[in-house]
Design a protein around this motif. Structure first.
Motif, short mmCIF file in Angstrom:
data_model
loop_
_atom_site.label_atom_id
_atom_site.label_comp_id
_atom_site.label_asym_id
_atom_site.label_seq_id
_atom_site.Cartn_x
_atom_site.Cartn_y
_atom_site.Cartn_z
N SER B 459 0.84 -1.20 0.00
CA SER B 459 0.00 0.00 0.00
C SER B 459 0.86 1.24 0.00
O SER B 459 1.97 1.23 0.53
N LYS B 460 0.32 2.25 -0.60
CA LYS B 460 1.00 3.55 -0.59
C LYS B 460 -0.07 4.60 -0.41
O LYS B 460 -1.19 4.47 -0.96
N ILE B 461 0.27 5.61 0.37
CA ILE B 461 -0.73 6.65 0.63
C ILE B 461 -1.14 7.30 -0.70
O ILE B 461 -0.29 7.76 -1.46
N GLY B 462 -2.44 7.28 -0.97
CA GLY B 462 -2.94 7.89 -2.20
C GLY B 462 -2.91 7.00 -3.42
O GLY B 462 -3.35 7.38 -4.50
N HIS B 463 -2.40 5.86 -3.30
CA HIS B 463 -2.28 4.97 -4.48
C HIS B 463 -2.97 3.65 -4.29
O HIS B 463 -2.70 2.68 -4.97
N GLY B 464 -3.74 3.51 -3.30
CA GLY B 464 -4.50 2.29 -3.12
C GLY B 464 -3.78 1.21 -2.35
O GLY B 464 -2.63 1.36 -1.97
N THR B 465 -4.51 0.13 -2.19
CA THR B 465 -3.98 -0.96 -1.38
C THR B 465 -4.16 -2.26 -2.13
O THR B 465 -5.18 -2.45 -2.83
N LYS B 466 -3.14 -3.13 -1.94
CA LYS B 466 -3.27 -4.45 -2.57
C LYS B 466 -3.03 -5.50 -1.49
O LYS B 466 -1.97 -5.55 -0.86
N ILE B 467 -4.06 -6.32 -1.32
CA ILE B 467 -3.93 -7.39 -0.33
C ILE B 467 -3.88 -8.71 -1.06
O ILE B 467 -4.74 -8.99 -1.90
N SER B 468 -2.79 -9.50 -0.73
CA SER B 468 -2.66 -10.80 -1.38
C SER B 468 -2.79 -11.88 -0.32
O SER B 468 -2.17 -11.81 0.74
N LEU B 469 -3.64 -12.89 -0.65
CA LEU B 469 -3.75 -14.04 0.25
C LEU B 469 -3.12 -15.22 -0.45
O LEU B 469 -3.36 -15.45 -1.63
N TYR B 470 -2.33 -15.95 0.29
CA TYR B 470 -1.67 -17.13 -0.28
C TYR B 470 -2.30 -18.37 0.30
O TYR B 470 -2.26 -18.59 1.50
N ILE B 471 -2.85 -19.19 -0.60
CA ILE B 471 -3.47 -20.44 -0.14
C ILE B 471 -2.61 -21.59 -0.62
O ILE B 471 -2.28 -21.68 -1.79
N LEU B 472 -2.24 -22.47 0.25
CA LEU B 472 -1.41 -23.61 -0.11
C LEU B 472 -2.21 -24.54 -1.01
O LEU B 472 -3.39 -24.81 -0.74
N LYS B 473 -1.50 -24.99 -2.04
CA LYS B 473 -2.21 -25.91 -2.93
C LYS B 473 -2.42 -27.25 -2.25
O LYS B 473 -3.47 -27.87 -2.33
N GLU B 474 -1.36 -27.71 -1.64
CA GLU B 474 -1.50 -29.00 -0.97
C GLU B 474 -1.25 -28.80 0.52
O GLU B 474 -0.15 -28.49 0.98
N ARG B 475 -2.24 -29.04 1.28
CA ARG B 475 -2.07 -28.89 2.72
C ARG B 475 -1.55 -30.17 3.32
O ARG B 475 -1.95 -31.26 2.92
N SER B 476 -0.62 -30.01 4.24
CA SER B 476 0.02 -31.21 4.80
C SER B 476 -0.92 -31.95 5.74
O SER B 476 -0.89 -33.16 5.85
N ASP B 477 -1.72 -31.27 6.47
CA ASP B 477 -2.60 -31.97 7.42
C ASP B 477 -3.96 -31.30 7.46
O ASP B 477 -4.21 -30.28 6.83
N MET B 478 -4.78 -31.85 8.32
CA MET B 478 -6.16 -31.37 8.36
C MET B 478 -6.51 -30.76 9.72
O MET B 478 -7.63 -30.86 10.20
N THR B 479 -5.45 -30.21 10.38
CA THR B 479 -5.66 -29.68 11.73
C THR B 479 -6.83 -28.73 11.82
O THR B 479 -7.60 -28.76 12.76
N TYR B 480 -6.93 -27.90 10.80
CA TYR B 480 -7.97 -26.89 10.85
C TYR B 480 -9.36 -27.51 10.95
O TYR B 480 -10.15 -27.12 11.81
N ASP B 481 -9.58 -28.53 10.14
CA ASP B 481 -10.90 -29.16 10.13
C ASP B 481 -11.23 -29.75 11.47
O ASP B 481 -12.30 -29.57 12.03
N GLN B 482 -10.19 -30.45 11.98
CA GLN B 482 -10.43 -31.11 13.27
C GLN B 482 -10.76 -30.10 14.35
O GLN B 482 -11.74 -30.23 15.08
N SER B 483 -9.90 -29.11 14.45
CA SER B 483 -10.10 -28.13 15.52
C SER B 483 -11.45 -27.44 15.36
O SER B 483 -12.15 -27.20 16.34
N SER B 484 -11.81 -27.18 14.10
CA SER B 484 -13.06 -26.48 13.89
C SER B 484 -14.27 -27.37 14.23
O SER B 484 -15.26 -26.91 14.77
N HIS B 485 -14.11 -28.65 13.96
CA HIS B 485 -15.22 -29.56 14.28
C HIS B 485 -15.42 -29.68 15.77
O HIS B 485 -16.50 -29.67 16.29
N SER B 486 -14.28 -29.84 16.40
CA SER B 486 -14.38 -29.99 17.87
C SER B 486 -14.91 -28.73 18.53
O SER B 486 -15.49 -28.78 19.60
N GLY B 487 -14.68 -27.55 17.90
CA GLY B 487 -15.09 -26.29 18.49
C GLY B 487 -16.53 -25.95 18.35
O GLY B 487 -17.49 -26.46 18.69
#
Lengths: 324, 487
Positions: B459-487
């Protein structure tokens, strides 16, 4: 502060330790000044010197001479005398010496029966040799081995000759002696008489002081009896001082010719003050020395005989100490 | 307590030894003195006895001469023998000083014995008179013995005079020594006692000090005790305890920190869940109402309104369904489009939304509700404040391991600090919009990717903002799913 304290404590400690050890050393120091035990030398001869009047200068000299010689010859000398001249005590000393089985006795001769018996019988029976010193006793009566001292006869002669020289050949000579004159006095008397016999103008008077028959109980009486006397010979020297005193109370001493022997305590003082005119000087120290030497010789070489007549020491006349 | 005991024993033994030494030496000294005294006394006694016996011998001789019986004769013999013994004893007393006197003395007694024998012999042979005179002589000799004894003892006294004086002197010195000794011992004892007590109490004092420190909670100072006895053991165990406590302390601190961190992540998850729950207020009712409104609008000829309502309903449905589990990117995109449609209805021409999408990426899984909050942010910060509106470029493209989702706007931009804050997911959740803030998205993505490298902000003042999200193509594990299910 702490350091100062430690320093003080250690100083006090050292001080105390020092004095404690000092005190301990003083207490436990074992050096008793005791005589050595048992010098068992049986070969040292034990000799006794017995005299009258041990405090008398004359006899002190005798004893000194004897002791000196005893030290040289390794003789155990015991000087055993009496003060004064008590015959009983004197004889007692001799008896003790005999019964004590000494090896030899050197004794001032005493013209006394008991003395003769002691020396003749007792000493002989115990086998103890007896030498007389300074004063002799007759050799056949005492069985003494020998005599050491002045030749009293000669001393008498010496005195008489001196008298002749001073007084001349005329005069009344008073010979002062004991009422029972001892042997040495008789010898002296003989000597004097031997010389004066040739001078008829000299009248000799034997004044036996203490003799009742003669009326001479004291020296005092002498002057009363013989007012004409020109000279006095103190054959027994111990009368001299009394005589001088006695004369001094009456008249001048100077005109009298007074002679004595050095056995008199005050002899030299009187001579110095000019109150007496001559003293026969004997050699007491030589007597002491010679007696011990002869005794030692006798004890060691039993066989060698001693001259029974005696060994004479020097005799001389002292006129005036100032040489006048 | 062996060591301390030893020290006390040592003190006692030192004192005892000193006492014993003093006692022994004094006893020894005393004994020696006693011996000397006895020796001298014995001499006198023996010498005296010889004399007494001499008198008795003479007496018995006298008795024999008066009555020449066997008994009297035996008495004489007995006394004579005894005299012989005493003679030997007295002879042994000879020394250089008393030699002549003592010899005279003993010889006199010998003479006495001889005289006695002679007298007895004369008596036996009948010469009574001679025997009598021998008796007299014997009496004399006995007298002399008596006399000589006096001079012998006199000599002895003179000889031992120095000795006696020294004895007196010594006893005075002994008293002196006693005083000195007493003072020295007192000093020594005081010193030793002080020293010993110091050696015992010093380590204890140190230990006490350490204990005080410990009780105040200072666990970091070492406990020391410079001794070798029990206090050292005590100090050692104490020190071990201190180390243990200190370790436990540090460990507990670390654990607490970890716990706090864990708690925080849990809290974030809970927050998002709560937010989603908040929006679930009778969701079916709201959903059905929206559908009814849509149909009503459609019947009343307001097709546009009808479409908007359908979009909102879809959006709601999606939110209800997919909040807690990953969804495909295309689904997420669909929902995003519905959202944009709604926003377009609001901002009309002011909002320009451009998409550049690589179709091959659409199958990738991403956490639900990740794109909408980002875009919403862009709208809020870039479109809403501007009168002319703004443009939002939405791009999905392939990268090496990631799928990159970029949201770019031409708004006022932001400062570096703001960027850093956002990156660290520290920013406070914005009150505007759907409420699920940027921070929440970033955190969830981090958990989802199991990596911190999930967002990039340019980002630069007066020139806008660019937000980039990086998503892994191959995830090593499924921790997120588990934790979210249990929650």
């Amino acid at each position: 502060m702490r350091k100062l304290l430690i320093l003080m404590v250690s100083a006090v400690g050292l001080f105390l330790f020092y004095f404690t050890f000092q005190a301990a050393a003083a207490v436990f120091y074992t050096d008793w000044d005791l005589p050595d035990a048992g010098e068992q030398d049986e070969n040292v001869p034990r000799v006794v010197l017995i005299t009258n009047e041990t405090d008398h200068p004359f006899w002190r000299d005798v004893a000194a001479g004897a002791e000196k010689k005893a030290g040289e010859l390794n003789v155990d000398l015991d000087v055993s005398g009496i003060y004064g001249s008590n015959t009983e005590d004197f004889l007692r000393k001799i008896e003790i010496a005999i019964y004590s089985k000494v090896d030899g006795i050197i004794v001032q001769g005493l013209d006394n029966e008991k003395f003769k018996e002691l020396t003749k019988l007792k000493a002989a029976s115990y086998g103890i040799p007896v030498l007389t010193v300074a004063h002799d006793v007759p050799k056949e009566e005492s069985l003494r081995k020998t005599y050491i001292g002045s030749d009293q006869f000669e001393a008498g002669e010496l005195l008489a000759r001196e008298l002749l020289e001073d007084m001349g050949t005329t005069g009344e000579v008073i010979l002062m002696m004991d009422s029972e004159p001892e042997y040495f006095q008789r010898q002296r008397l003989e000597g004097v008489e031997h010389v004066l016999a040739g001078y008829p103008d000299i009248e000799m008077i034997e004044a036996k002081i203490g003799d009742r028959e003669q009326g001479l109980s004291t020296v005092n009486d002498l002057l009363n009896h013989f007012p004409q006397a020109t000279s006095f010979l103190a054959v027994n020297a111990s009368f001299t001082e009394e005589l001088v005193k006695e004369i001094e109370t009456r008249r001048k001493v100077d005109p009298y010719y007074i002679y004595t022997f050095d056995e008199e305590r005050g002899a030299y003082a009187l001579l110095e003050s000019g109150k007496i005119d001559g003293v026969v000087e004997q050699s007491p120290e030589d007597m002491g020395q010679l007696s011990v030497e002869l005794m030692s010789d006798w004890l060691q070489k039993d066989s060698q005989p001693l001259d029974i007549e005696g060994y004479f020491t020097e005799v001389s006349i002292v006129k005036d100490l100032n040489g006048q | 307590m062996r060591h301390l005991q030893k020290k006390i024993w040592l003190l006692a033994i030192v004192v005892l030894i000193i006492m014993v030494i003093i006692w022994i030496s004094l006893t020894y000294y005393n004994q020696k003195m006693q011996d000397q005294y006895n020796q001298i006394l014995e001499r006198y006694l023996v010498m005296n006895e010889l004399n007494m016996l001499s008198q008795e011998t003479v007496a018995s001789l006298n008795a024999y001469l008066l009555d020449p019986s066997d008994a009297n004769f035996r008495t004489i013999e007995r006394r004579k023998n005894r005299m012989g013994q005493l003679y030997d004893e007295v002879t042994a007393f000879r020394n250089t000083d008393n030699e002549s006197e003592l010899t005279n003395y003993t010889n006199l007694t010998v003479s006495l014995v001889e005289m006695t024998e002679r007298s007895v012999n004369f008596q036996i042979s009948g010469e009574i008179e001679t025997a009598k005179s021998a008796l007299n002589e014997a009496i004399h000799i006995a007298d002399y013995v008596s006399e000589m004894r006096l001079s012998v003892i006199d000599k002895e006294l003179r000889t031992y005079d120095i000795f006696y004086r020294e004895m007196i002197d010594r006893s005075e010195k002994l008293t002196e020594l006693g005083v000195w000794l007493l003072m020295t011992i007192i000093l020594m004892l005081l010193f030793f006692t002080y020293w010993f007590s110091l050696r015992i109490t010093k380590p204890l004092e140190k230990l006490t000090e350490s204990a005080k420190r410990l009780s105040k909670g200072q666990f970091d100072r070492e406990i020391e005790a410079d001794s070798k006895d029990e206090t050292a053991i005590l100090a050692g165990t104490f020190e071990q305890m201190r180390i243990n406590i200190n370790n436990l302390f540090i460990e507990t601190k670390q654990k607490a920190r970890l716990e706090a961190e864990l708690q925080e992540s849990k809290y974030l998850l809970k927050e998002s869940q709560l937010l989603s729950l908040q929006s679930q207020i009778n969701p079916h009712f709201l959903f059905n109402t929206l559908n009814t409104l849509s149909k009503k609008a459609y019947i009343e000829g307001s097709e546009e309104t009808s479409d908007l309502l359908v979009s909102i309903a879809d959006l709601m449905r999606y939110n209800l369904r997919h909040m807690d589990k990953p969804t495909a990117l295309h689904e997420e995109l669909h929902v995003l489009k519905q959202y944009i449609q709604i926003q377009k209805a609001r901002y009309t021409d002011r909002l320009t939304f451009i998409t550049e999408i690589d179709e091959s990426c659409l199958g990738i899984q991403i956490p639900g509700m990740t794109l909408q909050p980002i875009v919403e942010n862009a709208i809020i910060h870039a479109v809403e404040p501007s009168e002319d509106g703004g443009t939002i470029l939405f791009r999905v493209r392939q990268a090496l391991n990631h799928v990159v989702i970029e949201v770019e706007d031409n708004g006022p931009g932001m400062t570096e600090e703001k960027i850093e804050m956002l990156k660290d997911a520290r920013a406070v959740t914005s009150e505007k919009g759907t409420g699920i803030g940027f921070k929440n998205v970033v955190q969830r993505l981090k958990l989802f990717n199991a990596s911190d490298e999930v967002v990039d902000i340019q980002s630069k003042i007066g020139h806008g903002t660019k937000i980039s999200l990086y998503i892994l193509k191959e995830r090593s594990d499924m921790t997120y799913d588990q934790s979210s299910h249990s929650g």
